[in-house]
Scaffold this motif. Structure first.
Motif, PDB file in Angstrom:
ATOM      1  N   MET A  18       0.747  -1.037   0.182  1.00 51.06           N
ATOM      2  CA  MET A  18       0.091   0.022  -0.118  1.00 51.06           C
ATOM      3  C   MET A  18       0.791   1.397   0.008  1.00 51.06           C
ATOM      4  O   MET A  18       0.490   2.126  -0.766  1.00 51.06           O
ATOM      5  N   ALA A  19       1.993   1.346   0.909  1.00 50.54           N
ATOM      6  CA  ALA A  19       2.768   2.279   0.927  1.00 50.54           C
ATOM      7  C   ALA A  19       3.391   2.720  -0.254  1.00 50.54           C
ATOM      8  O   ALA A  19       3.576   3.986  -0.922  1.00 50.54           O
ATOM      9  N   GLU A  20       4.062   1.639  -0.943  1.00 47.15           N
ATOM     10  CA  GLU A  20       4.428   1.733  -2.351  1.00 47.15           C
ATOM     11  C   GLU A  20       3.453   2.394  -3.656  1.00 47.15           C
ATOM     12  O   GLU A  20       3.898   3.069  -4.235  1.00 47.15           O
ATOM     13  N   LEU A  21       2.126   1.761  -3.403  1.00 41.88           N
ATOM     14  CA  LEU A  21       1.249   2.459  -4.309  1.00 41.88           C
ATOM     15  C   LEU A  21       0.935   3.916  -4.231  1.00 41.88           C
ATOM     16  O   LEU A  21       0.905   4.692  -5.119  1.00 41.88           O
ATOM     17  N   MET A  22       1.038   4.212  -2.881  1.00 41.42           N
ATOM     18  CA  MET A  22       0.600   5.780  -2.624  1.00 41.42           C
ATOM     19  C   MET A  22       1.827   6.452  -2.944  1.00 41.42           C
ATOM     20  O   MET A  22       1.657   7.463  -3.371  1.00 41.42           O
ATOM     21  N   LYS A  23       3.105   6.063  -2.905  1.00 39.02           N
ATOM     22  CA  LYS A  23       4.333   6.647  -3.144  1.00 39.02           C
ATOM     23  C   LYS A  23       4.300   6.983  -4.511  1.00 39.02           C
ATOM     24  O   LYS A  23       4.468   8.255  -5.104  1.00 39.02           O
ATOM     25  N   ASN A  24       3.993   6.069  -5.352  1.00 37.91           N
ATOM     26  CA  ASN A  24       3.945   6.314  -6.944  1.00 37.91           C
ATOM     27  C   ASN A  24       2.946   7.007  -7.478  1.00 37.91           C
ATOM     28  O   ASN A  24       3.274   7.929  -8.170  1.00 37.91           O
ATOM     29  N   GLN A  25       1.693   7.064  -6.787  1.00 37.97           N
ATOM     30  CA  GLN A  25       0.835   7.974  -6.970  1.00 37.97           C
ATOM     31  C   GLN A  25       1.250   9.288  -6.904  1.00 37.97           C
ATOM     32  O   GLN A  25       1.038  10.229  -7.641  1.00 37.97           O
ATOM     33  N   ILE A  26       1.822   9.697  -5.524  1.00 34.50           N
ATOM     34  CA  ILE A  26       1.926  11.086  -5.153  1.00 34.50           C
ATOM     35  C   ILE A  26       3.185  11.599  -6.102  1.00 34.50           C
ATOM     36  O   ILE A  26       3.030  12.736  -6.369  1.00 34.50           O
ATOM     37  N   GLU A  27       4.309  10.674  -6.242  1.00 32.63           N
ATOM     38  CA  GLU A  27       5.449  10.937  -7.064  1.00 32.63           C
ATOM     39  C   GLU A  27       5.126  11.699  -8.291  1.00 32.63           C
ATOM     40  O   GLU A  27       5.547  12.568  -9.022  1.00 32.63           O
ATOM     41  N   ALA A  28       4.048  10.859  -8.906  1.00 32.89           N
ATOM     42  CA  ALA A  28       3.677  11.082 -10.360  1.00 32.89           C
ATOM     43  C   ALA A  28       2.935  12.817 -10.529  1.00 32.89           C
ATOM     44  O   ALA A  28       2.916  13.233 -11.549  1.00 32.89           O
ATOM     45  N   TRP A  29       2.664  13.033  -9.310  1.00 36.06           N
ATOM     46  CA  TRP A  29       2.262  14.532  -9.402  1.00 36.06           C
ATOM     47  C   TRP A  29       3.145  15.609  -9.060  1.00 36.06           C
ATOM     48  O   TRP A  29       3.232  16.805  -8.811  1.00 36.06           O
ATOM     49  N   GLY A  30       4.705  15.049  -9.165  1.00 40.12           N
ATOM     50  CA  GLY A  30       5.740  15.893  -8.963  1.00 40.12           C
ATOM     51  C   GLY A  30       6.114  16.080  -7.408  1.00 40.12           C
ATOM     52  O   GLY A  30       7.095  17.177  -7.079  1.00 40.12           O
ATOM     53  N   ASN A  31       5.697  15.476  -6.534  1.00 36.06           N
ATOM     54  CA  ASN A  31       6.203  15.435  -5.005  1.00 36.06           C
ATOM     55  C   ASN A  31       7.347  14.484  -4.812  1.00 36.06           C
ATOM     56  O   ASN A  31       7.578  13.441  -5.523  1.00 36.06           O
ATOM     57  N   GLU A  32       7.837  14.783  -3.626  1.00 35.02           N
ATOM     58  CA  GLU A  32       8.928  14.016  -3.269  1.00 35.02           C
ATOM     59  C   GLU A  32       8.391  13.295  -1.931  1.00 35.02           C
ATOM     60  O   GLU A  32       7.801  13.723  -1.082  1.00 35.02           O
ATOM     61  N   VAL A  33       8.733  11.769  -2.127  1.00 36.86           N
ATOM     62  CA  VAL A  33       7.863  11.030  -1.139  1.00 36.86           C
ATOM     63  C   VAL A  33       8.894   9.889  -0.330  1.00 36.86           C
ATOM     64  O   VAL A  33       9.658   9.519  -1.204  1.00 36.86           O
ATOM     65  N   ARG A  34       8.512   9.791   1.017  1.00 42.23           N
ATOM     66  CA  ARG A  34       9.400   8.680   1.576  1.00 42.23           C
ATOM     67  C   ARG A  34       8.250   8.111   2.451  1.00 42.23           C
ATOM     68  O   ARG A  34       7.470   8.505   3.037  1.00 42.23           O
ATOM     69  N   TYR A  35       8.514   6.815   2.431  1.00 45.20           N
ATOM     70  CA  TYR A  35       7.725   6.115   3.545  1.00 45.20           C
ATOM     71  C   TYR A  35       8.515   5.641   4.871  1.00 45.20           C
ATOM     72  O   TYR A  35       9.721   5.241   4.519  1.00 45.20           O
ATOM     73  N   VAL A  36       8.005   5.466   5.804  1.00 43.64           N
ATOM     74  CA  VAL A  36       8.795   4.927   7.168  1.00 43.64           C
ATOM     75  C   VAL A  36       9.007   3.529   7.037  1.00 43.64           C
ATOM     76  O   VAL A  36       8.311   2.587   6.622  1.00 43.64           O
TER      77      VAL A  36
END
Length: 223
Positions: A13-31
């Motif tokens: 789930m974390a990876e799915l959210m990360k990919n979606q949010i990064e696609a909008w040009g954001n920097e993402v990290r999960y714990v």
């Protein structure tokens, strides 16, 4: 570009959210270290957090409370425990929104964008510096360590800010004097010594023993 921190122990789930949010040009990290989420938070310094409730070691309510001690950044709770009681608790603990699992990733993205736009268009970020678990809030001139807080004077704050910005480096007395001159027309050298002494006592009072060390003939350092 905004930094988004995901606190979710389901790595798929974390990876799915990360990919979606990064696609909008954001920097993402999960714990990855769920025992020390606060350190990951301070290291990444995100603009927004996606926080699950059911987590290993401590739940999301606990971490929301810890984060709220040092920052007012937006927190969106994401959880399958979406009964009214959990939603109410999430809001009362300092959450800004609640998204029930399962959710559509496009809906998640829309909520994230709305909150970021609302928050940062109004300048809602609270900056801070962190080192060895000590968190200096640049907004209200306080230092927090292991849940203990100390209020700093203007001079004490400027000294500690300079040392923490240059952590692991020796800062000369002249450099610190110059920083104090920025807020006072004239500062005697003895004033620096007095403020260093008082600052050390305040730090010791919240458990930070020998946080500031003297390098004879050179200046001061936070190692």
């Amino acid at each position: 570009m905004h930094r988004i921190l995901i606190v979710e122990d389901d790595m798929t789930m974390a990876e799915l959210m990360k990919n979606q949010i990064e696609a909008w040009g954001n920097e993402v990290r999960y714990v990855r270290d769920f025992q020390d989420i606060l350190s990951e938070f301070t290291d990444f310094n995100p603009h927004l957090i996606l926080l699950d409730i059911m987590l290993p070691f401590y739940n999301g309510y606990y971490w929301c409370t810890e984060i709220r001690k040092i920052s007012n950044i937006p927190i969106i709770f994401i959880s399958s425990a979406s009964d009214n009681m959990n939603i109410i608790m999430a809001m009362n603990m300092g959450g800004d929104d609640f998204i029930s699992k399962p959710f559509d990733l496009n809906v998640l993205m829309a909520k994230i964008q709305a909150i970021l736009r609302r928050t940062y268009d109004l300048g809602g970020k609270v900056p801070f510096l962190e080192y060895r678990g000590a968190i200096l809030n640049l907004n209200d001139n306080t230092i927090i360590y292991e849940g203990n807080k100390a209020e700093l004077t203007r001079n004490e704050f400027r000294i500690l800010q300079t040392l923490m910005e240059n952590k692991k480096k020796v800062v000369s007395r002249d450099t610190l004097m110059i920083r104090l001159w920025e807020i006072d027309s004239y500062v005697e050298e003895n004033t620096l010594t007095v403020n260093i002494t008082r600052l050390r006592k305040k730090l010791e009072g919240i458990g930070l023993i020998e946080f500031i060390k003297t390098k004879i003939g050179s200046g001061y350092i936070i190692e």
